[in-house]
Enzyme design. Structure first.
Site, PDB file in Angstrom:
ATOM      1  N   LEU A 137     -11.837  19.883  13.105  1.00  0.00           N
ATOM      2  CA  LEU A 137     -12.583  20.694  12.151  1.00  0.00           C
ATOM      3  C   LEU A 137     -11.696  21.673  11.402  1.00  0.00           C
ATOM      4  O   LEU A 137     -12.030  22.119  10.311  1.00  0.00           O
ATOM      5  CB  LEU A 137     -13.697  21.467  12.876  1.00  0.00           C
ATOM      6  CG  LEU A 137     -14.698  20.609  13.628  1.00  0.00           C
ATOM      7  CD1 LEU A 137     -15.701  21.491  14.336  1.00  0.00           C
ATOM      8  CD2 LEU A 137     -15.406  19.650  12.691  1.00  0.00           C
ATOM      9  N   GLY A 138     -10.604  22.076  12.010  1.00  0.00           N
ATOM     10  CA  GLY A 138      -9.726  23.043  11.368  1.00  0.00           C
ATOM     11  C   GLY A 138      -8.515  23.304  12.234  1.00  0.00           C
ATOM     12  O   GLY A 138      -8.526  23.100  13.451  1.00  0.00           O
ATOM     13  N   GLY A 192      -5.115  26.111  12.810  1.00  0.00           N
ATOM     14  CA  GLY A 192      -4.604  27.443  12.547  1.00  0.00           C
ATOM     15  C   GLY A 192      -3.247  27.623  13.173  1.00  0.00           C
ATOM     16  O   GLY A 192      -2.601  26.677  13.640  1.00  0.00           O
ATOM     17  N   LYS A 233     -12.149  24.615  20.980  1.00  0.00           N
ATOM     18  CA  LYS A 233     -10.976  25.239  20.388  1.00  0.00           C
ATOM     19  C   LYS A 233      -9.839  25.177  21.394  1.00  0.00           C
ATOM     20  O   LYS A 233      -9.946  25.711  22.504  1.00  0.00           O
ATOM     21  CB  LYS A 233     -11.276  26.686  20.008  1.00  0.00           C
ATOM     22  CG  LYS A 233     -10.102  27.375  19.329  1.00  0.00           C
ATOM     23  CD  LYS A 233     -10.492  28.743  18.793  1.00  0.00           C
ATOM     24  CE  LYS A 233      -9.337  29.381  18.031  1.00  0.00           C
ATOM     25  NZ  LYS A 233      -9.710  30.686  17.458  1.00  0.00           N
ATOM     26  N   GLY A 268      -3.814  27.196  17.222  1.00  0.00           N
ATOM     27  CA  GLY A 268      -4.490  26.061  17.818  1.00  0.00           C
ATOM     28  C   GLY A 268      -5.335  25.350  16.797  1.00  0.00           C
ATOM     29  O   GLY A 268      -5.246  25.584  15.595  1.00  0.00           O
ATOM     30  N   SER A 269      -6.180  24.455  17.313  1.00  0.00           N
ATOM     31  CA  SER A 269      -7.044  23.651  16.469  1.00  0.00           C
ATOM     32  C   SER A 269      -8.437  23.626  17.069  1.00  0.00           C
ATOM     33  O   SER A 269      -8.636  23.878  18.262  1.00  0.00           O
ATOM     34  CB  SER A 269      -6.508  22.218  16.337  1.00  0.00           C
ATOM     35  OG  SER A 269      -5.183  22.227  15.838  1.00  0.00           O
ATOM     36  N   VAL A 270      -9.424  23.285  16.216  1.00  0.00           N
ATOM     37  CA  VAL A 270     -10.821  23.201  16.631  1.00  0.00           C
ATOM     38  C   VAL A 270     -11.297  21.774  16.390  1.00  0.00           C
ATOM     39  O   VAL A 270     -11.068  21.216  15.320  1.00  0.00           O
ATOM     40  CB  VAL A 270     -11.691  24.211  15.862  1.00  0.00           C
ATOM     41  CG1 VAL A 270     -13.140  24.110  16.307  1.00  0.00           C
ATOM     42  CG2 VAL A 270     -11.180  25.616  16.071  1.00  0.00           C
ATOM     43  N   ASP A 276     -12.836  41.578  13.470  1.00  0.00           N
ATOM     44  CA  ASP A 276     -12.395  40.588  12.478  1.00  0.00           C
ATOM     45  C   ASP A 276     -13.582  40.044  11.690  1.00  0.00           C
ATOM     46  O   ASP A 276     -13.767  38.843  11.587  1.00  0.00           O
ATOM     47  CB  ASP A 276     -11.641  39.451  13.165  1.00  0.00           C
ATOM     48  CG  ASP A 276     -10.775  38.665  12.169  1.00  0.00           C
ATOM     49  OD1 ASP A 276     -10.541  39.187  11.072  1.00  0.00           O
ATOM     50  OD2 ASP A 276     -10.355  37.554  12.500  1.00  0.00           O
TER      51      ASP A 276
END
Length: 1342
Positions: free
Chosen positions: A67-68, A70, A90, A73-75, A180
C-alpha cells in the site's frame, strides 16, 4: 503510524490505498507511465510481496499488495486466514528503531478504542522486522484524496475536522499526544468516517528525541520547534495546518525549504491564512494558531466552534450510507471544477437590482459557509458561489477619489507663474518710490489648513487684484450713495451676497453640494484659464472687491495677481501686472473667459455709477445692526486718495471718495514711470534671450545667449517669472538634450537650478515635461566635475522638496543616479558622495505613499550597501559634526534595509559588506553602533543569511565587542542586540555553537547572568542550548563548570524546565561522566538530588507539568540517579499530584515512580513504605487506559516485592567495567514478559550464586527501562547499543535473578560481542544453558 511510511515517498500513505476500481485513477495511472515503467513497477511490487511473505511469524495472515513505502518500512494489505478480515500490516525494520520504546507504546496503545482512531490489533515480531497489525481503511487518506481530486470545499473540511476533533479529544483524555496530525495521517472509510493514524508512537518511530528538529516542519507547532516539548496544544496547531492543507492543497509555508519554514513558524504571528476562507474558518484557524500553547484552545472547545457546529448540523458524523465516500469525492471534484472554470475569478454573479447596477468586486476562490445558489443558473459550480454583496457592502471607488483629492490640489494647474507677466514691479522695487501706509502681512506659500483653494492666495481682507480702481469725475452723491457711505461695511457685504450667489460661473464642472465622481477632463488644464474657483462665497468677498488697499505684502506671491478683462483692455502701458503696481500694462492676449462674468461685476463703468446691484436695497441694509461693522477697516472706502499711494488706498477716509483726487498725481506718475521703464527693458531683454534659445542656433551663439541669460538672472532673480511666462524651460531642456558643449550645458543647468530652487510647482512642471531623465544624464562620470555638481544640485532638489517630485524622480531612474554618486572616490568627489548619501537617506525619510520596502528593493538591485559601507569607513576616519551626521544617516540606511522583505535581506547580506561593517563596529559612536547592531540582528532572523554572517566572522567580532563593552555605560543596549544575534545564529546549529564556545562566549554569558538581571533572559537560552552542541561546546562547558551552572538554574522557576532538559541532553551524550558528576555530593554546592526535589516542590502548575517529561526520561536513562530519589519528601510531593486533572501528568508521575522503584533495592515495596499504595490502587480505576495499566503494573510490582521478602535482599553490587556506561543498566529489555518469568529455584540460585544475590526483578522493571533512550554520540560510550541490541562499547548490568530474561539469542549475541572478555566468559555458560528458553521467547505477543 499507518501513514508514517508516506513521508519517504510521494505515493499514497501506508494505510491509505487508492480505491482499486476507480476509473479516473486507472486512467491517470495509464497516462502517467509507460509500459516499461509499469512492468518495472509490477516487478518491484512482486519482489516486495515475496520478501514480505518470507516473514514466518505472520502465520495467520496472507500479505497482499504494497500500500505504501516509507523511510522505515512498508505497509501491506493482508488477509486474516482465521476471520477473513482485511487488515493492514506495517513492517518496520528493527535495526532502524529503538525496539524497547516501540514495544511498550504499542503494548499500551493497543487498548485504545474509538470510532475515529485506527485500531491497533497487535503486532508480531520477527528477527529483523516488527509487524504491526492495523485496522484497514479502504479509501486512503485525506492527503491522497486531495492529491487525486483537488482541494476540499469548506463544508466537507468542517465535517472531517469534526470527526478528527472527536478522535483527538479521546486521545488527549487518555494522556496520549498525537504529535503528527496531518492529512496523510487521517484515513477514510467507505462509510464516510475519518480515522486518526500514526498517533502516540509518531515521535518515537522516527528514532528522534524531542530536541531534534528533522523532517517535514510544516505542521510543527512553535513550541515543538523551540524544544519546549510537545503537548496536547501542539496537536491543535497541527490541526489548523491540516485545515489549510485541505483547503489550499498544501500546508503553510510549503513553498519554502524546511529550515526557512521553521524560522517562519516561530517568528510569524501566525501562518498565512487562506485568502478565500470564510470568516468562520479564519476565526477557527486563529484559535488554532495561538503562539502561546497555554492560550491555545482545547479539542473540546473547538468542537463547539460555530464552523464545526454548522458542519455537524448539516451532515451527521454517524455513517448513513455506503455511498458517502463517493459523495465526498464528487463534492471535491465539483469544487475544483468550479475553481478551474473560466469564470472562476468572477464567481459572484450580480443579481438584477431595481436601481443602477452594482459593481461586482473580485471574489475569493473559497466560499463562505453562507453560500447561496444563483437564481438564474443551477450548474454544479453554483453551490460554491459567494453571495452578491448588498449595497451597503459595495465599495464606491468614485467616492474615494472624490474625497481623497482636495479641490485645492485640482485647481493648482490653473495657477502658473507665467500668468503674472514677469512680476517686475515687486514690493521690493516699488519701496524706493512709494511709501507704504498700513501693516505688512507675510503671505504663506505653502498649503495651509485654511479653506482657501491655494495657500498663498489672497486673504479676504487683502486687496483684490481683479478690481479696477480708477478716478471718476467729481459728482454730487445721490441720496442712495450717501446712505451707503454711512452704513457699516459688514451690512453691505451681507446684502450683496444674495446677488453674488446667483452669478453664473462658467465652469465645466460646477461644484455640487455633495462630492460626486469627476470626469477625467476635470483634471486637464484648459487653454482658457479661469480663476473663478478662487472667488469665495462669503461675507469677505466684497471686502476684497470694494475695500481700500491698506495692507500690502512685501513678499506677495506671484500667483496673487491676475488682471481683469476690463483692466487689460484699458491699459496703455507695457509694464507688468502685479498686485502692488500702480497701473496695469497694455492689453495682453490672455483671456479669462470663464471668470469674465464674475469679474465684470466689480469693474467700473463710466456710464453707470449705480451700486445698487452690488449693495442691495435700502430696506435690506436698514435691517443690519451697526455693531456688525463698527471696525474702521471694514467700512466701504471708495473715496481713496489717488495721489502718491492712490492705488493702495486709505481706509480711514470716509467722506468724499474723490475729494483729493488730483493731489500729487504728477509726482507719482514720474516715479512710477521710471520703475516701469526699467523693468520693461529688462523684461524685453529676457524675453528676447529666451526666444533666441533654439536648437537650430549656432553653438557659439547659444553659448553667448546662455551666458547673458545667466548674468541677467544672477543680477535680477525676479526674472525667474519672466522666463517661466515666456515658456523658457522647454527650450532649455531641448538644448540640454541636443547640445554637448560644456560651457552651454553648465550655464543652462545653473539657470534651471536657480529657477526650480524651493519651488515645488515649477519642479513638478519640469518633471511633467520630461526634464528629470535629461538632467540626470549629466550626473554620469563621463562629464566634468562642474557639470556633475550642477546635476547633483538638481537631484538634491528633486528628492527633498515634495513627495510628488520624489516619486517622479524615482520613476525616472533617479535612484540609480544616487548609487552612482556613492561609487565615486571619496577623496576626489567628496561632495558628490555625500549628496548620494543624503539623497538615499532623504528618500527613506520622506513620508510618501510608496513603501520603504519598494525603495529598498530597487536600491538592492544595484548593491547600494557595498559602496555605502566603503563610505562609512572613510567617514569614520574624519572628525567633526558633519562626519557624525553622515555616519548616523548611513547607519539608519542599513537599518532600514534590514527591516525590508526577506528577498532584500538576502541580497544585501553579502560577505564583503558584512565583513566591512563588522570591522567598523568598534569605531562607531555608541548610538550609531547600536543602530548597526540592530541591522545585524535583523539579518540574523533570516535563516538564509546566517551562513553569510558566519563567514564574515560575526560571532568572533560580536563576542569581542561584548567583552570590550562590559564596563561601558551603553553595555545594556549593546549586549541586548549582540545576545539576540548570537542566539539566532547559534540556534539549531552545532558548528556555530562550537564557534561561539571557542570564542569564549560561555564565561561571558555566565557573568551576565550573575550581574545583569534584564540581560539574563537573553543569555540563558544561549547557555542552555550549548548542551545540545558537539564535543567542542561541551568541552567548554566542562571547563566553565557548566553542569553545576545548570543544576543551580533548577532553583529558578522560569528556567528550571530548560535547565533540566539541558542536563538530560548532556547525560545522553556523555552518560558516564555526567552521571558521575550528578552523583557526586560535595558540601560546597547543592547536590543534584536535592535540587531536583526542591525543584519539584516549589514549581508552579505549568512548570510542574513540563518538568515531568524530561525528569522521567532522565531517570529512565540513569538508574543510579533514580535510586537516589527514593526519598520521602519527593514521594510526598508526587502523592499530592497523583490525582491531577490531566491524564498526561498522572501517567508521567507513575512512570517516575516506576523508574525509582525499579532502581531501588526495595523496588515495589517503596509504594507501601511511603504511603502511595492506596493512591495507586485508586488509579487502577482511572478513566485513562494508560494510567490504569501503569498503576496495575506498579501494584503487581509491590505484590511481588512482598512475596520475595524485600528485607532479605543483599545490597546491589556494582561491577567494574571498562565501559563508560553505568554498570547497573540492563543490556536489553525489548522483550515482554514470557511464560518463563518464574524460573526454577535452581536457575535462580545459579544466577544469584554467580552474579550476585539480588532478587529477581518483576516485569515492570523491564518495561520501565525499555523506554530508556540511547546516546546520540556514537564516539562516546552510550546506552544506545545496549538498548537497541546493536553493537557498541557499552556494557550493561543484568539484575541477578531477573524474571523476564533476554528475549532471543540474536540480541544476546550482539550484546555479548560488545562486552569485554571477562564479562563474556561469565555469560557464555548461561547462554548455552538458556538458549532453548530464549529461543522460545522470540515472540513478542503477550
Amino acid at each position: 503510524m499507518v501513514s508514517r511510511s508516506s513521508e519517504g515517498a510521494e505515493g499514497p500513505p501506508p494505510s491509505a490505498p487508492k480505491p482499486p476500481n476507480t476509473p479516473a485513477k486507472s486512467r491517470l495511472s495509464r497516462l502517467g507511465s509507460s509500459p516499461s515503467k509499469r512492468e518495472d513497477k509490477s516487478r518491484d511490487d512482486r519482489m516486495i510481496k515475496s520478501s514480505a511473505k518470507d516473514v514466518a511469524e505472520l502465520k495467520d495472515y496472507q500479505l497482499g499488495d504494497c500500500l505504501g513505502k516509507g523511510a522505515f518500512g512498508s505497509v501491506y494489505r493482508a488477509l486474516n486466514w482465521n476471520t477473513g478480515e482485511t487488515v493492514a500490516v506495517k513492517q518496520i525494520k528493527l535495526a532502524d528503531l529503538p525496539k524497547s520504546e516501540l514495544r511498550l507504546e504499542i503494548d499500551l496503545l493497543k487498548n485504545l478504542d474509538h470510532p475515529n482512531i485506527v485500531k491497533y490489533q497487535g503486532f508480531v515480531k520477527s528477527a529483523e522486522t516488527l509487524n504491526i497489525i492495523l485496522e484497514y481503511c479502504e479509501n486512503g487518506s485525506l492527503h491522497s484524496i486531495a492529491k487525486n481530486f483537488g482541494r476540499f470545499p469548506e463544508n466537507l473540511v468542517g465535517l472531517y475536522m469534526s470527526q478528527v476533533l472527536h478522535g483527538l479529544l479521546y486521545l488527549h483524555e487518555q494522556g496520549v499526544i498525537h504529535r503528527d496530525i496531518k492529512g496523510a495521517n487521517i484515513l477514510t472509510t467507505k462509510e464516510g468516517l475519518v480515522k486518526l493514524a500514526d498517533f502516540g508512537v509518531a515521535s518515537r518511530t522516527t528514532g528522534l528525541s524531542e530536541s531534534s528538529v528533522v523532517g517535514t516542519p510544516y505542521w510543527m507547532a512553535p513550541e515543538v520547534i523551540e524544544l519546549s516539548g510537545a503537548t496536547t496544544a501542539s496537536d491543535i496547531w497541527s490541526l489548523g495546518c491540516t485545515v489549510i492543507e485541505l483547503l489550499e492543497g498544501k500546508p503553510p509555508y510549503y513553498n519554502m525549504q524546511p529550515m526557512p519554514a521553521l524560522f517562519r513558524i516561530v517568528n510569524d504571528d501566525h501562518p498565512p491564512l487562506p485568502q478565500g476562507a470564510s470568516p468562520a474558518v479564519k476565526d477557527f484557524l486563529m484559535q488554532c494558531f495561538q503562539k502561546d500553547p497555554n492560550l491555545r484552545v482545547s479539542a473540546r472547545k473547538l468542537l463547539k466552534h460555530p464552523w464545526i457546529v454548522n458542519a455537524r448540523r448539516s451532515d451527521s458524523v454517524v455513517p448513513k450510507s455506503s455511498t458517502e465516500y463517493e459523495e465526498a469525492v464528487r463534492s471535491v471534484q465539483e469544487w475544483n471544477e468550479a475553481l478551474r472554470s473560466p469564470s472562476a475569478g468572477t464567481l459572484r454573479r450580480p443579481v438584477k437590482h431595481d436601481q443602477s447596477p452594482i459593481p461586482v468586486p473580485p471574489t475569493r476562490h473559497t466560499p463562505t459557509k453562507d453560500t447561496l445558489p444563483s437564481p438564474v443558473s443551477r450548474n454544479v459550480t453554483d453551490r460554491f458561489r459567494s453571495p452578491v454583496p448588498t449595497e451597503e457592502e459595495e465599495d464606491n471607488w468614485d467616492d474615494d477619489f472624490a474625497t481623497a483629492i482636495s479641490p485645492s490640489a485640482l485647481q493648482l494647474p490653473h495657477l502658473r507663474p507665467h500668468d503674472n507677466f514677469g512680476g517686475m514691479l515687486s514690493s521690493e522695487k516699488l519701496k524706493a518710490f512709494a511709501s507704504l501706509d498700513g501693516t505688512m502681512i507675510k503671505s504663506d506659500d505653502s498649503f495651509g489648513d485654511s479653506d482657501s483653494s491655494f495657500g498663498s492666495s489672497r486673504r479676504s481682507d487683502e486687496p483684490d487684484p481683479l478690481e479696477t480702481i480708477r478716478p471718476y469725475p467729481l459728482k454730487q452723491p445721490t441720496a442712495e450713495s450717501t446712505q451707503l457711505q454711512e452704513l457699516p461695511r459688514s451690512q453691505i457685504n451681507k446684502t450683496s451676497m444674495a446677488s453674488m450667489h446667483h452669478v453664473p460661473i462658467l465652469t465645466q464642472n460646477p461644484t455640487p453640494p455633495t462630492k460626486q465622481p469627476r470626469p477625467a477632463s476635470y483634471y486637464k488644464e484648459n487653454s482658457i484659464e479661469d480663476y473663478s474657483d478662487l472667488i469665495q462665497a462669503n461675507e469677505d468677498v466684497l471686502d476684497s472687491k470694494l475695500g481700500a488697499f491698506q495692507e500690502a505684502d512685501e513678499n506677495v506671491d506671484p500667483f496673487e495677481s491676475s488682471p481683469s478683462k476690463e483692466a487689460i483692455r484699458n491699459r496703455a502701458s507695457a509694464e507688468d501686472v502685479m498686485g502692488q503696481q500702480p497701473q496695469l500694462r497694455k492689453q495682453i492676449s490672455v483671456k479669462r473667459h470663464r471668470s469674465a462674468v464674475e469679474i465684470q461685476r466689480f469693474a467700473e463703468n463710466e456710464r453707470d455709477e449705480d451700486f445698487s446691484d452690488l449693495l442691495g436695497t435700502d430696506e435690506v441694509m436698514i435691517d443690519q445692526p451697526e455693531s456688525d461693522g463698527s471696525s474702521d477697516q471694514s467700512t466701504l472706502m471708495l473715496n481713496s486718495k489717488l495721489s502718491n499711494n492712490s492705488w493702495l488706498g486709505d481706509q480711514d477716509d470716509e467722506d468724499d471718495p474723490f475729494a483729493q483726487l488730483e493731489e500729487g498725481l504728477d509726482e507719482m506718475d514720474l516715479e512710477a514711470n521710471i520703475a516701469r521703464d526699467k523693468h520693461a527693458r529688462l523684461r524685453n531683454q529676457v524675453e528676447g534671450l529666451v526666444s533666441s534659445l533654439k536648437t537650430s542656433q549656432d553653438e557659439d551663439v547659444l553659448a553667448e545667449i546662455s551666458e547673458q541669460l545667466l548674468t541677467v538672472f544672477c543680477d535680477f532673480p525676479e526674472t525667474k517669472n519672466i522666463i517661466i511666462s515666456a515658456h523658457g524651460m522647454l527650450p532649455i531642456l531641448e538644448i540640454l538634450d541636443m547640445c554637448r558643449r560644456r560651457d552651454i550645458t553648465s550655464c543652462l543647468l545653473k539657470i534651471v537650478n536657480a529657477i526650480i530652487y524651493n519651488d515645488y510647482e515649477i519642479q513638478e512642471n519640469l518633471c511633467f515635461v520630461g526634464g528629470i531623465p535629461i538632467i540626470n544624464e549629466f550626473a554620469s562620470k563621463k562629464y566634468p566635475r562642474e557639470i556633475r555638481l550642477e546635476a547633483a544640485a538638481f537631484v538634491q532638489q528633486m528628492y527633498q522638496t515634495s513627495t510628488l517630485t520624489l516619486q517622479m524622480f524615482v520613476s525616472a531612474g533617479g535612484l540609480n543616479v544616487l548609487v552612482e554618486f556613492l561609487e565615486d572616490d571619496y577623496e576626489d568627489e567628496r561632495d558628490l558622495v555625500l549628496i548620494g548619501v543624503n539623497g538615499i537617506w532623504s528618500v527613506f525619510e520622506l513620508q510618501g505613499s510608496t513603501p520603504k520596502n519598494d525603495f529598498c528593493r530597487i536600491l538592492s538591485r544595484n548593491s547600494v550597501l557595498d559602496p555605502l559601507s566603503l563610505v562609512l569607513s572613510r567617514v569614520l576616519d574624519e572628525d567633526g559634526e558633519l562626519a557624525e551626521i553622515v555616519e548616523g544617516r548611513i547607519a539608519n540606511i542599513f537599518f532600514i534595509f534590514s527591516q525590508a522583505e526577506n528577498h532584500v535581506k538576502e541580497m544585501v547580506a553579502e560577505r564583503t559588506v558584512l565583513h566591512r561593517v563588522l570591522k567598523e563596529l568598534r569605531r562607531m559612536t555608541p548610538a550609531h553602533q547600536i543602530t548597526m547592531l540592530k541591522f545585524i540582528k535583523n539579518l540574523s532572523m533570516l535563516s538564509t543569511t546566517l551562513d553569510s554572517l558566519q563567514n564574515s566572522n560575526a560571532i568572533d567580532v560580536l563576542t569581542d565587542l561584548l567583552r570590550a563593552t562590559m564596563k561601558r555605560p551603553h553595555f545594556r543596549e549593546v549586549s541586548n542586540q549582540i545576545l539576540n544575534t548570537i542566539y539566532n545564529m547559534c540556534r539549531l546549529n552545532k558548528s556555530r555553537q562550537e564557534d561561539a564556545a571557542l570564542n569564549g562566549i560561555v564565561p561571558l554569558l555566565q557573568k551576565i547572568v550573575k550581574t545583569e538581571r534584564p540581560l539574563k533572559e537573553f543569555a540563558l537560552p544561549i547557555l542552555c542550548d550549548m548542551a545540545h552542541s558537539g564535543k567542542v561546546g561541551r568541552r567548554e562547558l566542562w571547563r566553565n563548570k557548566g553542569l553545576a551552572f545548570y543544576i543551580s538554574l533548577l532553583s529558578d522557576p522560569y528556567w528550571q524546565v530548560t535547565a533540566l532538559d539541558a542536563i538530560f541532553t548532556w547525560l545522553q551524550e556523555e552518560t558516564a561522566k555526567v552521571e558521575e558528576h550528578l552523583l557526586d555530593h560535595r558540601p560546597d554546592r547543592p547536590s543534584f538530588t536535592d535540587s531536583i526535589v526542591r525543584c519539584l516542590t516549589i514549581s508552579k502548575a505549568n512548570a510542574f507539568e513540563n518538568l515531568l517529561e524530561p525528569l522521567q526520561k532522565l531517570l529512565r536513562l540513569s538508574p543510579p540517579i533514580a535510586s537516589t530519589l527514593a526519598r520521602p519528601d519527593l514521594f510526598t510531593r508526587i502523592g499530592q499530584k497523583l490525582h491531577h486533572s490531566k491524564a498526561a501528568v498522572r501517567l508521567n508521575l507513575l512512570r517516575i515512580i516506576s523508574s525509582i522503584c525499579d532502581s531501588s533495592e526495595e523496588q515495589g515495596g517503596l509504594l507501601a513504605k511511603y504511603g502511595l499504595l492506596d493512591a495507586i490502587r485508586e488509579l487502577e480505576h482511572d478513566p485513562a487506559i494508560l494510567v490504569r495499566d501503569m498503576a496495575g503494573k506498579l501494584i503487581q510490582s509491590n505484590e511481588k516485592s512482598e512475596a520475595y521478602g524485600m528485607g532479605k535482599r543483599k545490597p546491589m553490587v556494582r561491577r567494574r567495567s571498562t565501559s563508560a556506561t553505568p554498570p547497573n543498566l540492563l543490556a536489553n529489555q525489548s522483550a515482554p514478559s514470557t511464560p518463563q518469568m518464574n524460573r526454577t529455584s535452581q536457575s535462580k540460585a545459579y544466577y544469584e550464586g554467580k552474579e550476585g544475590s539480588r532478587h529477581p526483578r518483576n516485569a515492570l522493571s523491564g518495561s520501565a527501562l525499555a523506554l530508556r533512550p540511547g546516546s546520540r554520540d556514537g564516539s562516546t560510550p552510550s546506552l544506545t547499543a545496549g538498548l537497541n541490541g546493536s553493537t557498541g562499547a557499552s556494557r550493561t548490568r543484568l539484575p541477578r535473578g531477573v524474571s523476564n530474561r533476554m528475549s532471543h539469542v540474536d540480541l544476546l549475541s550482539e550484546e555479548d560481542s560488545a562486552r569485554p572478555s571477562s564479562s563474556l566468559s561469565r555469560r557464555q555458560s548461561v547462554l548455552h544453558r538458556r538458549r532453548r528458553q530464549t529461543q522460545a521467547d522470540a515472540d513478542w505477543t503477550p
